[in-house]
Design an enzyme around this catalytic site. Sequence first.
Site, PDB file in Angstrom:
ATOM      1  N   LEU A 524       0.929  -1.149  -0.245  1.00  0.00           N
ATOM      2  CA  LEU A 524      -0.100   0.182  -0.023  1.00  0.00           C
ATOM      3  C   LEU A 524       0.948   1.420  -0.120  1.00  0.00           C
ATOM      4  CD1 LEU A 524      -2.759  -1.128   2.640  1.00  0.00           C
ATOM      5  CD2 LEU A 524      -3.015  -0.867   0.223  1.00  0.00           C
ATOM      6  N   SER A 531       7.315  -0.336   5.411  1.00  0.00           N
ATOM      7  CA  SER A 531       6.297  -0.741   4.380  1.00  0.00           C
ATOM      8  C   SER A 531       5.105  -1.230   4.753  1.00  0.00           C
ATOM      9  CB  SER A 531       6.983  -1.602   3.390  1.00  0.00           C
ATOM     10  OG  SER A 531       8.126  -1.020   2.630  1.00  0.00           O
ATOM     11  N   VAL A 532       3.843  -0.840   4.227  1.00  0.00           N
ATOM     12  CA  VAL A 532       2.820  -1.051   4.641  1.00  0.00           C
ATOM     13  C   VAL A 532       2.116  -2.229   3.622  1.00  0.00           C
ATOM     14  CG1 VAL A 532       0.305  -0.387   5.411  1.00  0.00           C
ATOM     15  CG2 VAL A 532       2.133   0.868   5.996  1.00  0.00           C
ATOM     16  N   ASP A 641       5.814  13.531  13.323  1.00  0.00           N
ATOM     17  CA  ASP A 641       5.802  13.346  11.821  1.00  0.00           C
ATOM     18  C   ASP A 641       4.470  13.334  11.270  1.00  0.00           C
ATOM     19  OD1 ASP A 641       7.008  12.971   9.267  1.00  0.00           O
ATOM     20  OD2 ASP A 641       7.077  10.526   9.413  1.00  0.00           O
TER      21      ASP A 641
END
Length: 841
Positions: A524, A531-532, A641
Site C-alpha cells: 500500500l 512498508s505497509v 511526523d
Amino acid sequence: MSYCTNLDSHPPSSPCCSSKLPSMAPLFFLLLFGQILLCTAVDTINSTTPLTGTQKIVSPGNKFILGFYSPTQSNTASSGSGNYYIAIWYSNIPIQTTVWTATTNVPVSDPTTASFEIATDGNLVLLDQAKNQQLWSTNVSVAPNSTMAIIRDSGSLDLIDASNSSIIYWRSLDHPTNTWLPGGKLMLNKTTGVTQRLFPWKNNADPSPGLFSLQLDPNGTAQYFIQWNKSINYWTSGTWNGVIFSLVPEMTAGYNYDFQFVSNATENYFTYTMKDNSILSRLIMDVNGQIKQWTWVTSTQQWILFWSQPKTQCEVYAVCGVYGSCNANTLPFCNCIKGYSQKVQSDWDLQDFSGGCKRNVPLQCQTNSSSRQAKPDKFYTMAGVRLPDNAQSAAGTSSRECEVACLSNCLCNAYTYNSSGCFVWPADLVNLQEEYRGNGVGTLFLRLAASELPDPKKSKTAIIGGVIGGVAAVLIILAIVLFFLFQKRRRDRTLRVSKTAGGALIAFRYSDLQHVTNNFAEKLGGGAFGSVFKGKLPDSTAIAVKRLDGFHQGEKQFRAEVSTIGTTQHVNLVRLLGFCSEGSRKLLVYEFMPKGSLEVQLFPGETTTLSWAIRYQIALGTARGLNYLHEKCRDCIIHCDVKPDNILLDESFVPKVSDFGLAKLLGRDFSRVLTTMRGTRGYLAPEWISGVPITAKADVFSYGMMLLEIISGRRNADHGDDAFFPTLAASILHEGDVQTLLDPRLKGDADHDELTRACKVACWCIQDDESTRPTTGQIAQILEGLLDVNMPPVPRSLAVLGESPNAINFFSDLSSSQTTQTQNSTTSSQTHSATSGSSQP
C-alpha cells in the site's frame, strides 16, 4: 608569548596546570610562572615564531585550532600512511573535524622537520626542511612592512599587517578547500574571469582536490553548478530570485541562517551567516560529489545532515568511475560491472571510486591470437540500466546486425539496439546505473571474453539423467508429507487468526501475517520506518500490516509499549488491532482505510477533487486526533511526523491519524531518524534543527504546514516561478484576499469564514517561537467556531529578509455569547498542555 606545548593532552580550555604545587615555598612562584607560560595558547604566527611539530595556535574564543594534522589519526578506514597537512579544525567538539587545509599534492611526512612560517617576502608558507622545498604559499603581494598570521573564531586564518591589523592581505575563509563556513564566499571575479571552487578531498585520507567541484557560473548568471572534472555540469542551484536559489527550496527552511547574494561591477558572490553563533554549521563538498549541509547537535554529540544535493548519490556524474555501476538501493552504491574488478582496491576502501574498474580477461582481438582454439567474445545482457554516455551510431537494422558491428571493431565495449537504431560504445563506459527508471533507460549488451560467461551449449544430460530417477522418489514422498503438514498448519492458523474478532490486542505470529497478506504481495505504501501491506483476515476483515525496519528493541519492552499504544483509541486515530514481535521482526496490524492517505486524495493529478467541506472536516478531525494524543492521555504522545501521508481516510473521508505510536517506540533515536529522512523536511519545526528539546508544539508546526497544503491543494515544497507557498499565504492573508489561496480546482467554492479561519490558524501554527503557537485543543476550538483568532504576523523564517513584529496574541476578544465558556476551554487546554494530559484513555 609562549606556545602551549602538547596541546592534544592539555587543550587551552582545560586546566593543564591543575597539578598540586610542591610544598617548598621557594619554588612556588617559579613553578607557577612556568606553568602559566606552558598553558598560554597564542592565536598568531609572526616572523619570529614559526609553527612546527606538535605546536598549535588557537582562536581567541577557543573555537578553532590550526596545526599539523594527519587524516590517519581521525579516520579508521585509513591504512596509516602517516602523511601530515597544515589544517584548521574545531577545538570544542570531540569529533576532530577539519574545515580547511593548506592543500598540497606533496604531504609532510615528519612535522618536526617542517615549518609553517612568515617568509621574507611577507607571505605565509609551508616549508619542508628535510627536502629543502616550499610546499605551499599564500602567494599575495604585501606591503614592505612585516606581516603576521592570526586565526579567528570564524575559522579563518588571516594574513594581516603586523602594525595595522585592519589591513588584511589574505583570508583562508575566501580560499576554501572542501568546506564552506559561515561568513565565507564563493565568488566570480568579473575582472579576471576567475571563479573560486569548492573541491572535495580525493578520498577520506587524502585532502588533495578530487574530481568534483562547486562553483558560481563563470558566464555571470546568478547560479551555482556542480561539475565533474571541471567540464560536465550535473547539478545547478537555479538562479537567485532575490530570496533563494530557485531549485533549492530548502533555503526557506534555514531557520538559523541569513543568506545574501551580491552582484556588483567587479564580482558576484554568495555568502551566509548564522543567526545564532553558538550553532555550528558547515557546508562541504563530499568525496562522492554531493554538497552537504551539516549541523552539530550538542545533545547527541553528532553532526546531523540538514540537506544535500543532488538528492541521490547516483545523480552524481561518473561517481563510480569507468566500468563502474551505481545502484542507489545497495551499499556500497558503487560496484564494478560483470567481467571487471576494482582498478585500485585501496582507493575503493577509502570511498574513492573515481578510478573505476579494469577488465579481468582481455578480449579475443586484444590477445593477438590467431589460434583456432581461441573462442569468440560474447555479450552479457544488462537490462533496465541507464545507458552510458558517448554512444556512437552504427550500421545495423536488427539486434543481430548491431552485435556483428560491435564484434567487428576491437575497440567496441558494448552495444544496444532500440527503436532509434544501433549504437555502440568504442570508448570507456561511464555513468552506468542499475535498477534505473528514469530517462535513458535501456538494455546494454556488454562485450566480454568467452571465459567470463558460461557456455549454454554444454550439456550434462548424462549426470542429470542418473540423478532424476533417485530424486523423483524422494520428492514424491516429501510432497505427500508437506501436504499433510500444510493442511494441519492451515487449520491451526485459521483458528489463531480468527481470535481477533474479540476486539482485544492480538499478538500475531509472523507466519500468520505472511498468510493473511499473501506473503506481503500487495504493497500500500512505505516510508522511513517501513512498508505497509494489505491483508485480509479469515472473516474477510481488511487490515493494513506495517513491517517496521531497523528496530532493535527487546521483546518485553516492545510488547509493553505496543500494549500502551493499543489502549489509545479515538475516532480520529487509526485503531491498532495487533502486533508481531519475533526476534528482529517487528510488525503492527491496523484497521484498513479504504480511501488511502490524504496525500493520495489531495494533490493534483488525482481523478477526483476533495470538496471544501471534506477538506475542512479533515483539518478539524486531524486537530481533534492530535489533541487527544497531546492532552487526553496519561503521557503526552508527540507524533513527530505530521504530514498528509500519515493522515488516513475511511469510507466517509473521516480523517484518522496514523503512525502516532512510532515516536514512543523509537524513543531517543527518533530525532536522528527524522532529521535524515527524505520527504518530510518541509514539515519540520525550527526546534528540530536547533537541537532544543521537542514539545507538542513541534506537531503544531507540522500541522500548520499541512493545513496550508489542504487549503491550496499543492505541496509547500513545490518550486518554480512562484514564491514559496507558506510565505505567499502569510503575505496574502494580511492583504485580505484569502480566496486566491484556495485550490483553483475548487473554483472558489468554499465558505469564506471557514477559509479565513483556516488560513489564520495555519499561519499561527508555523510561527518560529513555539510559545506563540496555539495548542491542538485551541486549534479545534477555532475551527469549530468557538474561538476567534487575531491576524497572525508573518513568521520570521518565512520572511527571510527583515524582522517580523513580535506579536504573540493568538486570540481576540471572544463573542459576547461565548466569552465565559471559551475562556474556560482555553484555560483547560493550556493546563492539559502544561501537564501533558491527565487521564488514561
